[in-house]
Design an enzyme around this catalytic site. Structure first.
Site, PDB file in Angstrom:
ATOM      1  N   GLU A 350     -13.072 -21.892   6.648  1.00 31.96           N
ATOM      2  CA  GLU A 350     -14.083 -20.844   6.781  1.00 31.96           C
ATOM      3  C   GLU A 350     -13.651 -19.702   7.680  1.00 31.96           C
ATOM      4  O   GLU A 350     -14.177 -18.597   7.608  1.00 31.96           O
ATOM      5  CB  GLU A 350     -15.412 -21.413   7.287  1.00 31.96           C
ATOM      6  CG  GLU A 350     -15.352 -22.184   8.595  1.00 31.96           C
ATOM      7  CD  GLU A 350     -14.924 -23.629   8.364  1.00 31.96           C
ATOM      8  OE1 GLU A 350     -13.938 -24.019   9.007  1.00 31.96           O
ATOM      9  OE2 GLU A 350     -15.542 -24.340   7.581  1.00 31.96           O
ATOM     10  N   ASP A 392       8.527   9.767  -3.838  1.00 29.49           N
ATOM     11  CA  ASP A 392       8.794  11.111  -4.333  1.00 29.49           C
ATOM     12  C   ASP A 392       9.924  11.699  -3.476  1.00 29.49           C
ATOM     13  O   ASP A 392      10.235  11.176  -2.404  1.00 29.49           O
ATOM     14  CB  ASP A 392       7.517  11.947  -4.216  1.00 29.49           C
ATOM     15  CG  ASP A 392       7.701  13.357  -4.736  1.00 29.49           C
ATOM     16  OD1 ASP A 392       8.434  13.527  -5.725  1.00 29.49           O
ATOM     17  OD2 ASP A 392       7.120  14.282  -4.151  1.00 29.49           O
TER      18      ASP A 392
END
Length: 915
Positions: A350, A392
């Site tokens: 949990e 790029d």
């Protein structure tokens, strides 16, 4: 034998339970479909612009139902209703409640919520409070961290209001008519309008410095140069004309008489007709696609979901088994149900959502100190898992600023004389100084500024785009008038009759001409822009020079220009490669410029794949090509996105670094999208990380921090899954042979809570250097194997504890069950705590690898709490009892034996499977 039996049973169930894999395949198909749809949209827009480019301007105006005098007010009103405003689609910020929901929703939080509801309706208030607290903490921490990051990212956007100069037909009923510029003879007027008010068919005027407000066809141009770097990646401005010469082009971005929204005018002027507006523009369609498409599922999300489903499936097997064994053997089904529920909570890690979130938040804080805004926390782990970085070129690997790279004589040798001539030409000219002039002056200003006082300007022959050169006349130190001319190499050769070689002036022969042209060709193949420098001396003249004097010049050398790589690019790429990240360059610029830059950065650029080839490739062909190609050039936005998607399909975790319009779709599709603060808005919106500084070295630091983050998350999952599995296995053994519950539900929950509290310090733990050398990714099958391998080890010592309590301390009846449960409570909690240190490293704990101080302190606190609870004042409330002192004589031997067995099994496991 037992290990193999459990592994076969568990593996068979996992194979049968394949729904999650179907979901992942559905997502994958959906993402590919969206990329295909974007490709179709791009093709339609491209074809419409090609059609507009090829027809005569008169035909296009007729087709658009407009004239050079512009549209009437009524036409504008009709078209605004038809086409809407000329504005782009932007990703809208999520409302707080939706953002909170996204921070909450994950398989574990939903499962824990269900368990909390079951606990509530079965009157297990303590269990309800404990589980709910964990869910709330995890959700709020994640929400707050992402809210702060998104707020910082939004502050980067510059709110700029842009206008355009539009020619509209005169509206004689307009009360403000007298305040406008208008031409009564033509019945038209020039007005400044907000760009969102433009419609197809509008006639606009463009000049230097203007941002182009829509996709337009030029109908008149004078010396027009446009910067398309944000759209195509080309760092050098391109010249645009009113007519398209080549009618065979199939790439709209290469058209000579079409200008695109989002680009800008560097020099010159033009009149143009608006063809497309808003989302129908090249830029707009891309922005709409990026903003409205579902964000691609990242490696992190898929990994967490796989691990979550693995553990949930395991819980769904074990909890019912515990329920039925205890129900049948003890006869109390309501008690058995509560116990099975507690086992389900115990089996569920949990704290995973909270550990994951706090670990990622720690990574975000680390990167914020490096001036990186983390918009989405998941990006931290994706950083560590990334094995391919697509980037790029223009503005990311390069400075996005033209610089003078060489000043050489006609033989290609560096020449200070050529630099002096170029400096004087650029310094004394009074026309529009372009990017090349700025580069020359920046390069030479420090060394040659004293020349300004030694020479005197006499005259100037301004630049024009027909002859593509300009001249300055200066008085030399010898008292002669010297014309210094610079211009495009091919144009300069037309006006040169001599050449300067080794300080000697020779006649420009055909042999010389051939050698000079070959040298220029070599420069062009290296991706360099070449400008030639020539001069000629005049005696007895001081002014009134003209174009006619640009003849019989002496060619002295060349200047070459390049958009240089960032200083941080080469070392950053080398570091990424050293850490197992393969860098690929995806650019819209031409292959020669790209190869030149990549060569300087040390990237393999021998083979370059062009966009035209990508366009014609099938998915199968591209699947192979993207693996073995490092440099891609002349790509469209759709090509970039398709390459990223294919790399992901090949099993890579892909990052994309870009800053232009043409990068936005690929940034969004990647597992981790990275941009810079100077990027266009749509790129920043699509990114997961925004770099506030130009240095790329932060990429390497981000990768290492991502791997540390992942290693700490994986520690928690491994240790929790294995120890929980061991506890449940022990429960099954005890339930089958002991006439009472081996541990009450409240014991399981308190033990689980204490153990989870000890894990809060894991995000701050040290990580062995070996674990961050290579990319890391989620491997659910390995976690399942690890759990089954190490889990039963604790059961061996749990069974020894059962025997100790049963035979030595005679806790062998329902009346003595509290003593039995107290004895196992202490051993179970201490072995769970010790396993943290055993599994956090493949080395010998405490000796070869020590945990960070916060984790050491938390371990000691929880060990002390585990011993204190049965012995202290809370024992009765928790239904525990004090243990005899002789119990603590046996306890160290149990714990030491457990540590030795785990360390021995670690060596066997590492030899067989690695760590």
């Amino acid at each position: 034998m037992l290990h193999n039996l459990w592994q076969r049973l568990f593996s068979n169930f996992i194979k049968k339970y394949h729904i999650q894999h179907l979901f992942e395949r559905h997502r994958s198909f959906k993402e590919l479909h969206q990329a295909s749809y974007a490709s179709e949209i791009s093709k339609k827009l491209s074809q419409s612009l090609i059609n507009a480019s090829y027809v005569a301007s008169e035909q296009l105006l007729n087709h658009l139902n407009t004239t050079e005098q512009g549209l009437s007010a009524k036409q504008v009103e009709q078209r605004q209703e038809q086409f809407g405003l000329n504005e782009l689609a932007h990703e809208k910020p999520l409302p707080w409640w939706k953002h909170l929901w996204y921070a909450y929703r994950n398989p574990f939080n939903i499962l824990l919520t269900i368990l909390a509801l079951v606990a509530f309706f079965t009157d297990d208030i303590e269990g309800t409070i404990i589980i709910t607290t964990m869910v709330v903490l995890s959700t709020v921490l994640r929400y707050w961290q992402e809210f702060k990051s998104n707020k910082a990212a939004a502050a980067l956007k510059a709110m700029v209001s842009n206008t355009a100069t539009v020619i509209r037909q005169v509206d004689w009923d307009d009360p403000d008519l007298e305040t406008m510029q208008y031409d009564l003879d033509q019945g038209s007027q020039q007005v400044e309008l907000a760009i969102q008010d433009l419609v197809p068919g509008d006639i606009i005027l463009l000049s230097a410095g203007d941002m182009i407000p829509a996709d337009c066809r030029i109908i008149f141009a004078k010396d027009l140069f446009v910067s398309q770097a944000s759209m195509t990646g080309e760092s050098i401005p391109v010249e645009k004309f009113a007519d398209q010469k080549d009618h065979t082009l199939q790439n709209a971005l290469e058209l000579e008489n079409i200008v695109f929204m989002g680009t800008n005018i560097v020099s010159g002027s033009a009149k143009a007709v608006v063809v497309n507006t808003g989302t129908q523009t090249y830029f707009g369609a891309l922005a709409h696609r990026v903003s409205h498409a579902d964000r691609a599922t990242t490696s992190f999300q898929m990994g967490v979901n796989k691990v979550s489903w693995l553990l949930i499936r395991f819980m769904l097997i074990m909890a019912p088994v515990v329920l039925f064994i205890n129900g049948f053997t003890k006869g109390d089904w309501s008690e058995a149900l509560l116990f099975a529920l507690s086992v389900a909570v115990g089996l569920t890690p949990e704290m995973l959502p909270m550990i994951v979130t706090s670990t990622l938040a720690k990574g975000a804080v680390f990167l914020s100190r490096k001036k990186v805004i983390v918009k989405r926390l998941d990006a931290i782990q994706n950083f560590g898992a990334m094995d391919v970085l697509c980037t790029d070129k223009t503005g990311t690997l390069t400075e996005d600023k033209i610089c003078l790279s060489q000043h050489v004589d006609v033989n290609g040798k560096t020449s200070q004389r050529v630099l002096v001539q170029a400096y004087l030409n650029s310094y004394y000219q009074r026309g529009l100084k372009n990017l090349l002039d700025a580069a020359i002056l920046d390069h030479a200003a420090q060394d040659l500024q004293d020349l300004n006082f030694k020479f005197k300007k006499l005259d100037e022959v301004p630049f024009d785009f027909v002859r593509r050169r300009m001249s300055v006349v200066v008085r030399t130190l010898q008292g002669n008038a010297r014309i210094i001319t610079k211009g495009a190499a091919e144009e300069m050769l037309k006006v040169c009759s001599h050449v300067e070689i080794n300080d000697k002036i020779e006649l420009l022969t055909p042999d010389h001409l051939e050698a000079i042209q070959e040298k220029i060709r070599q420069f062009n193949l290296e991706g360099l822009r070449v400008i030639a420098i020539a001069y000629r001396d005049f005696s007895g003249r001081s002014d009134d020079f003209s174009v006619a004097d640009e003849s019989n010049l002496i060619l002295t050398g060349y200047l070459t220009f390049l958009d240089p790589p960032k200083k941080s690019a080469a070392p950053a790429l080398a570091q990424l490669a050293a850490h197992g990240v393969n860098v690929k360059v995806l650019t819209g610029d031409n292959e020669f410029v790209t190869q030149k830059v990549c060569k300087e950065l040390g990237l393999d650029c021998e083979h370059v794949l062009l966009g035209g080839h990508v366009e014609n490739m099938t998915d199968e062909e591209l699947k192979f090509a993207v693996e073995y190609t490092q440099v891609f050039a002349k790509l469209s936005p759709v090509h970039k996105e398709r390459i990223v998607m294919q790399l992901k399909e090949n099993g890579h975790v892909v990052g994309f670094l870009g800053d232009g319009i043409n990068d936005a779709a690929a940034i969004r599709s990647a597992d981790i999208g990275i941009s810079v603060d100077t990027a266009v808005d749509i790129a920043k919106e699509s990114a997961d990380l925004i770099l506030l500084e130009k240095s790329l070295m932060v990429l390497e630091e981000g990768v290492l921090e991502g791997r540390r983050t992942f290693a700490n998350m994986l520690k928690y999952i491994k240790m929790t899954a294995s120890s929980n599995f061991g506890n449940v296995f022990s429960v099954l053994v005890a339930s089958a042979f002991i006439p009472f519950l081996p541990m009450l539900p409240i014991h399981l929950l308190v033990q689980n809570l204490l153990y989870d509290v000890s894990q809060i310090a894991i995000p701050f733990d040290n990580v062995d250097d070996e674990l961050i050398e290579k990319p890391q990714s989620w491997k659910p099958n390995e976690i399942g194997r690890f759990m089954i391998f190490f889990g039963p080890l604790s059961s061996i010592f749990d069974i020894l504890t059962f025997a100790l309590m049963w035979f030595v301390f005679h806790a062998n009846s329902p009346e003595q069950q509290t003593l039995f449960q107290s004895g196992w409570f202490v051993v179970g909690l201490l072995t769970q705590t010790i396993i943290v240190h055993m599994i956090r490293t493949e080395k010998i704990p405490f000796i070869q690898s020590r945990a960070a101080m916060p984790l050491m302190v938390m371990t000691l606190v929880i060990v002390a709490a585990g011993i204190f609870l049965p012995m202290g004042p809370f024992a009765e409330y928790l239904k525990l009892q004090a243990l005899p002192l002789t119990y603590f004589l046996f306890l160290p031997f149990i714990l030491l034996g457990y540590m030795l067995v785990v360390q021995l099994m670690k060596k066997i496991y590492i030899r067989r499977y690695g760590w």
